[in-house]
Design an enzyme around this catalytic site. Structure first.
Site, short mmCIF file in Angstrom:
data_model
loop_
_atom_site.label_atom_id
_atom_site.label_comp_id
_atom_site.label_asym_id
_atom_site.label_seq_id
_atom_site.Cartn_x
_atom_site.Cartn_y
_atom_site.Cartn_z
N ASP A 37 0.82 -1.22 0.00
CA ASP A 37 0.00 0.00 0.00
C ASP A 37 0.86 1.27 0.00
O ASP A 37 0.34 2.37 0.12
CB ASP A 37 -0.94 0.01 1.22
CG ASP A 37 -0.19 0.00 2.54
OD1 ASP A 37 1.06 0.05 2.52
OD2 ASP A 37 -0.86 -0.05 3.60
N GLU A 39 3.19 2.15 2.23
CA GLU A 39 3.80 2.52 3.51
C GLU A 39 5.21 1.93 3.62
O GLU A 39 5.54 0.98 2.91
CB GLU A 39 2.92 2.05 4.67
CG GLU A 39 1.60 2.81 4.75
CD GLU A 39 0.78 2.48 5.98
OE1 GLU A 39 1.24 1.69 6.83
OE2 GLU A 39 -0.35 3.00 6.09
N LYS A 192 21.95 37.96 -11.61
CA LYS A 192 20.87 37.10 -12.12
C LYS A 192 19.51 37.64 -11.69
O LYS A 192 19.36 38.11 -10.57
CB LYS A 192 21.04 35.68 -11.60
CG LYS A 192 19.92 34.73 -11.99
CD LYS A 192 20.30 33.28 -11.76
CE LYS A 192 19.92 32.80 -10.37
NZ LYS A 192 20.25 31.38 -10.18
N ARG A 194 15.72 36.10 -11.52
CA ARG A 194 14.91 34.90 -11.75
C ARG A 194 13.50 35.33 -12.13
O ARG A 194 12.84 36.06 -11.39
CB ARG A 194 14.91 33.99 -10.52
CG ARG A 194 14.19 32.68 -10.78
CD ARG A 194 14.46 31.62 -9.75
NE ARG A 194 15.74 30.94 -9.86
CZ ARG A 194 16.03 30.00 -10.76
NH1 ARG A 194 15.12 29.62 -11.65
NH2 ARG A 194 17.22 29.42 -10.78
C1 R5P Z 1 20.49 29.55 -6.87
O1 R5P Z 1 20.69 30.53 -6.24
C2 R5P Z 1 21.50 28.47 -7.03
O2 R5P Z 1 22.78 28.89 -6.69
C3 R5P Z 1 21.51 27.95 -8.45
O3 R5P Z 1 21.96 28.96 -9.32
C4 R5P Z 1 20.13 27.53 -8.85
O4 R5P Z 1 19.57 26.70 -7.87
C5 R5P Z 1 20.19 26.80 -10.16
O5 R5P Z 1 18.91 26.43 -10.51
P1 R5P Z 1 18.54 26.19 -12.03
O6 R5P Z 1 19.52 25.19 -12.58
O7 R5P Z 1 17.14 25.68 -12.00
O8 R5P Z 1 18.65 27.51 -12.72
#
Ligand code: R5P
Length: 297
Positions: A37, A39, A192, A194
């Protein structure tokens, strides 16, 4: 006194073997399987009473692993282990270190509470610390951090002596600067932004005066590969030499590894904190050294 006992959680036999060999420890028998199941069934096949027990379990894809790890730690205590520690070369759940948007879980804090309650000590490699100054900010048990920088610097000196290290974001500065100092090569750190889980933008590297060097992108974690792929694109646009990539933790979600090669990485090299064909740098002996320090009377 009995030597420590190293027990492997599923998928961690190589780590446990490397640790036991370097520590002069005994390998303990630990059976973990799923009932029909779903577990978890768990049983030790070695007596633990009075022994120091070291659980070997790296924590990439942690949600599949953590429950068995918690049962293994609790059972070791139940069975009388003198101390129960964890060697997790990749320690998960450190990136969500604040509430970026209303209502979010700060999982780095909750995860640290969970592990701190179950274990007596923890050893890892280069945890992703950004807004937490150290593991002690969230973990309440003794922790030791093994740096991958000496291994990477040694590898660079041998394999890419003309390297120009490039860190793709502010977080990477801590690793890149240390490796560059140890390898005696220059470095640059990019900015960077995001935009989403799989989408990032990085700034244009300043290569002036360094055009003859081989760019080596260095990051702690490769997950989707989006960060390194964005940096590879910038280097390609600048006409740089074919770049190489070095990462500590080879998470490689989905096709990330193939995507990096397709994006122009001449070579991708990682440590064995997470088992992957790109592993070329072995952290087991350094981890064993940290465990020995913690277990010393
Ligand atoms: C983030 O601050 C980490 O240092 C890496 O740059 C990040 O985790 C990389 O993630 P991904 O490959 O998804 O861009």
């Amino acid at each position: 006194m009995n030597p420590p006992l190293v027990c492997a959680l599923p998928g961690n036999a190589a780590l446990a073997g490397g640790l036991a060999g370097a520590l002069g420890a005994e390998l303990g028998g630990l059976e973990v399987r799923q009932f029909p199941d779903g577990e978890t069934y768990l049983r030790y096949h070695t007596a633990l009473a009075g022994r120091a027990v070291v659980l070997a379990c790296t924590l990439d894809r942690p949600d599949d692993k953590v429950l068995a790890l918690l049962y293994a730690a609790a059972t070791a205590r139940d069975l009388g282990a003198a101390r129960v520690g964890l060697v997790c070369p990749y320690l998960a759940y450190l990136r969500q270190d604040r509430r970026f948007r209303d209502g979010e879980a700060v999982t780095s804090v909750h995860f640290a509470k969970l592990l701190s309650g179950a274990l007596d000590f923890l050893v890892t490699v280069d945890p992703h610390l950004h807004r937490h100054a150290s593991l002690d900010a969230v973990y309440t048990i003794p922790t030791r951090v093994v740096p991958a920088a000496p291994l990477i610097a040694h590898w660079l000196t041998r394999e890419v002596p003309d390297a120009l290290l490039i860190g793709p974001d502010a977080e990477s500065a801590q690793w890149v600067s240390r490796i560059a100092a140890q390898a005696g090569v220059p470095y640059r750190v990019l900015e960077k932004q995001r935009l989403g889980d799989r989408s990032v933008r990085v700034s244009v590297p300043d290569l002036r005066g360094l055009e003859d060097r081989t760019p080596v992108l260095v990051d702690d974690i490769v997950s989707t590969g989006a960060t390194l792929i964005a940096a590879l694109a910038q280097l390609r646009d600048l006409g740089a030499r074919p770049p190489q990539c070095v990462a500590v933790h080879a998470l490689f979600a989905g096709t990330a590894h193939a995507d990096l090669l397709a994006a122009g990485a001449a070579r991708v090299v990682t440590t064995n904190t997470v088992p992957h064909p790109s592993n070329a740098l072995d952290v087991h002996a350094a981890l064993a050294g940290a465990v020995a320090g913690l277990l010393a009377p």
